[in-house]
Design a protein around this motif. Structure first.
Motif, short mmCIF file in Angstrom:
data_model
loop_
_atom_site.label_atom_id
_atom_site.label_comp_id
_atom_site.label_asym_id
_atom_site.label_seq_id
_atom_site.Cartn_x
_atom_site.Cartn_y
_atom_site.Cartn_z
N MET A 155 0.85 -1.19 0.00
CA MET A 155 0.00 0.00 0.00
C MET A 155 0.88 1.23 0.00
N ASP A 156 0.56 2.21 -0.83
CA ASP A 156 1.35 3.43 -0.91
C ASP A 156 0.82 4.45 0.08
N PRO A 157 1.58 4.81 1.15
CA PRO A 157 1.13 5.85 2.07
C PRO A 157 1.57 7.21 1.57
N ILE A 158 0.68 8.19 1.63
CA ILE A 158 0.94 9.51 1.11
C ILE A 158 0.68 10.53 2.20
N VAL A 159 1.29 11.69 2.13
CA VAL A 159 1.10 12.73 3.12
C VAL A 159 0.40 13.92 2.50
N ALA A 160 -0.66 14.38 3.16
CA ALA A 160 -1.37 15.58 2.72
C ALA A 160 -1.07 16.72 3.69
N ALA A 161 -1.00 17.92 3.17
CA ALA A 161 -0.72 19.08 4.02
C ALA A 161 -1.97 19.51 4.78
N ARG A 162 -1.79 19.93 6.01
CA ARG A 162 -2.85 20.63 6.70
C ARG A 162 -2.81 22.08 6.24
N PRO A 163 -3.92 22.83 6.38
CA PRO A 163 -3.90 24.23 5.99
C PRO A 163 -2.92 25.01 6.84
N THR A 164 -1.93 25.63 6.24
CA THR A 164 -0.88 26.29 6.99
C THR A 164 -0.41 27.52 6.25
N VAL A 165 0.41 28.31 6.93
CA VAL A 165 1.14 29.35 6.25
C VAL A 165 2.23 28.70 5.43
N ASP A 166 2.89 29.51 4.60
CA ASP A 166 3.81 28.98 3.60
C ASP A 166 4.89 28.08 4.18
N PHE A 167 5.56 28.51 5.27
CA PHE A 167 6.70 27.73 5.74
C PHE A 167 6.26 26.39 6.31
N LEU A 168 5.06 26.30 6.89
CA LEU A 168 4.61 25.02 7.42
C LEU A 168 4.25 24.04 6.31
N THR A 169 3.68 24.56 5.23
CA THR A 169 3.39 23.69 4.09
C THR A 169 4.69 23.13 3.52
N LYS A 170 5.70 24.00 3.42
CA LYS A 170 6.98 23.53 2.91
C LYS A 170 7.63 22.54 3.87
N ALA A 171 7.42 22.74 5.17
CA ALA A 171 7.95 21.78 6.14
C ALA A 171 7.26 20.43 5.98
N ASN A 172 5.94 20.45 5.72
CA ASN A 172 5.22 19.20 5.47
C ASN A 172 5.76 18.51 4.22
N TYR A 173 6.03 19.31 3.19
CA TYR A 173 6.58 18.73 1.96
C TYR A 173 7.94 18.09 2.24
N ALA A 174 8.78 18.79 3.02
CA ALA A 174 10.11 18.25 3.33
C ALA A 174 9.99 16.93 4.09
N ALA A 175 9.01 16.85 5.01
CA ALA A 175 8.81 15.61 5.76
C ALA A 175 8.35 14.49 4.83
N ALA A 176 7.46 14.83 3.88
CA ALA A 176 6.98 13.83 2.93
C ALA A 176 8.13 13.30 2.08
N ALA A 177 8.99 14.22 1.63
CA ALA A 177 10.13 13.81 0.82
C ALA A 177 11.08 12.93 1.62
N ALA A 178 11.29 13.30 2.89
CA ALA A 178 12.19 12.52 3.74
C ALA A 178 11.64 11.12 3.99
N ALA A 179 10.31 11.00 4.06
CA ALA A 179 9.68 9.70 4.28
C ALA A 179 9.60 8.87 3.01
N ARG A 180 10.02 9.47 1.89
CA ARG A 180 10.05 8.79 0.59
C ARG A 180 8.67 8.26 0.20
N VAL A 181 7.66 9.11 0.44
CA VAL A 181 6.32 8.75 0.00
C VAL A 181 6.20 9.03 -1.49
N ASP A 182 5.06 8.68 -2.05
CA ASP A 182 4.87 8.76 -3.50
C ASP A 182 4.40 10.13 -3.95
N SER A 183 3.61 10.80 -3.11
CA SER A 183 3.02 12.07 -3.56
C SER A 183 2.74 12.99 -2.40
#
Length: 373
Positions: A1-29
């Motif tokens: 099963m492919d686990p994916i991370v979605a952003a919570r509504p945030t200001v710009d830096f928190l969304t980018k932090a969520n993206y960085a965490a997703a990339a670090a976890a090597r998720v698909d999208s």
């Protein structure tokens, strides 16, 4: 099963932090929501007494415009994640504009865009002067419009429609290497399930329901696809889940008593409550997320609602627990047909800011294990 991370509504830096965490976890999208405001009562979310994350995000309704944000992420997408919108709205967004936005993102990401789309919710339409009537009929016409424009090959398009008539409409953006973005439809009711069978590349529900209900709805989507002359097995079975990870059961129990976490269950329909012998705080037959208007709930009203929600209903609305428990529960969804999960982390919405931040570690542990399902 492919686990994916979605952003919570945030200001710009928190969304980018969520993206960085997703990339670090090597998720698909990586996915962002399309809302003008939250589906949680602002009187609770914005109060640090109830929501630890308010110390970092004092305005829970401060949603970033999603297509702008996705374009910004696309320019920095070194991890080459697929980028999705989960999901956009056919009520307040003209389908021609959505077709243009999704096609643009698909070009910018070299074929990695996913158009998540649904009929929308009352909270994102009615307060802004968009008529909230016949949302499914509007959705069906929007889907036909997007497909007509994408399939036009640059020729003028004329199409009769009660909602979106086309008169010598032109769509010249090209597909990326012959492909358009995949369309993942957030469908729940019978008519929307039939529309998903006709138009969807992915079945992508979000409102709280059971794995068994998912299996039944997936079968309805595939039947509709077959009736439309499509390959029913070509539709990707996906799912959006609010996720709450905890280091241990004591931390989980404490988080489940947090007012904003409990408010997540207001987005479940009344029949979901009935499974636990309960009634929705907003009344018999209340449909949940599609019709809730949380922005005008004052503090005492919101508290009176969340106080009477059974904890088991809250638990059942979320993919929650220790990493082991999350994987075990996800396996139940897998066994009912789900192949792709998008996880929205609600850990920061608990009362304790420290424990909300600490919940990221067990979530990352769960993500690594989910990839092995």
């Amino acid at each position: 099963m492919d686990p994916i991370v979605a952003a919570r509504p945030t200001v710009d830096f928190l969304t980018k932090a969520n993206y960085a965490a997703a990339a670090a976890a090597r998720v698909d999208s990586f996915w962002v929501p399309d809302h003008l405001n939250s589906l949680f009562p602002r009187s609770l979310w914005n109060n640090p007494k109830y929501c630890g994350g308010a110390a970092l995000l004092p305005r829970g309704d401060a949603y970033l415009e999603p297509w702008t944000m996705l374009g910004n992420i696309a320019a920095r997408n070194r991890a080459r994640l697929r980028l999705g919108i989960g999901v956009t709205d056919t009520g307040r967004r003209n389908p021609a504009v959505t077709a243009q936005a999704a096609a643009t993102l698909h070009l910018l990401t070299r074929g990695r865009a996913i158009l998540g789309i649904g009929s929308g919710e009352r909270e994102g339409n009615e307060p802004y002067g968009v008529e909230w009537s016949k949302p499914v009929a509007r959705f069906e016409e929007a889907m036909a419009t997007i497909r007509a424009l994408w399939n036009s090959k640059g020729e003028l398009v004329n199409r009769d429609s009660s909602f979106f008539p086309l008169r010598n409409a032109l769509f010249e953006l090209p597909p990326y290497k012959g492909t358009w973005p995949q369309i993942w439809i957030a469908a729940h009711g019978p008519r929307m399930l039939r529309a998903a069978g006709r138009y969807a590349d992915g079945f992508y529900p979000a409102f709280p329901h059971t794995p068994q209900e998912y299996a039944q709805r997936l079968e309805a989507v595939r039947t509709a696809a077959s009736d439309a002359g499509r390959d029913p097995m070509s539709i990707k079975p996906a799912l959006w889940l609010m996720t709450l990870a905890a280091r241990n059961n004591d931390d989980l129990d404490e988080a489940l008593e947090s007012e904003v976490i409990r408010a997540a269950a207001l987005n479940a329909p009344d029949h979901f409550y009935a499974r636990h012998g309960a009634q929705h705080p907003l009344g018999i037959g209340f449909t949940g997320a599609q019709d809730i208007l949380p922005q005008d709930m004052d503090e005492q009203t919101a508290l009176s609602h969340v106080k009477v929600i059974p904890t088991e209903v809250v638990r059942d609305c979320l993919l929650c627990g220790t990493p082991e428990e999350i994987v075990d529960r996800a396996a139940q969804w897998r066994d009912c047909g789900v192949e792709y999960v998008v996880l929205a982390n609600v850990g920061p919405l608990q009362r304790s800011l420290r424990k909300g931040a600490a919940s990221m570690l067990p979530l990352m542990q769960a993500l690594r294990r989910l990839r092995k399902l």
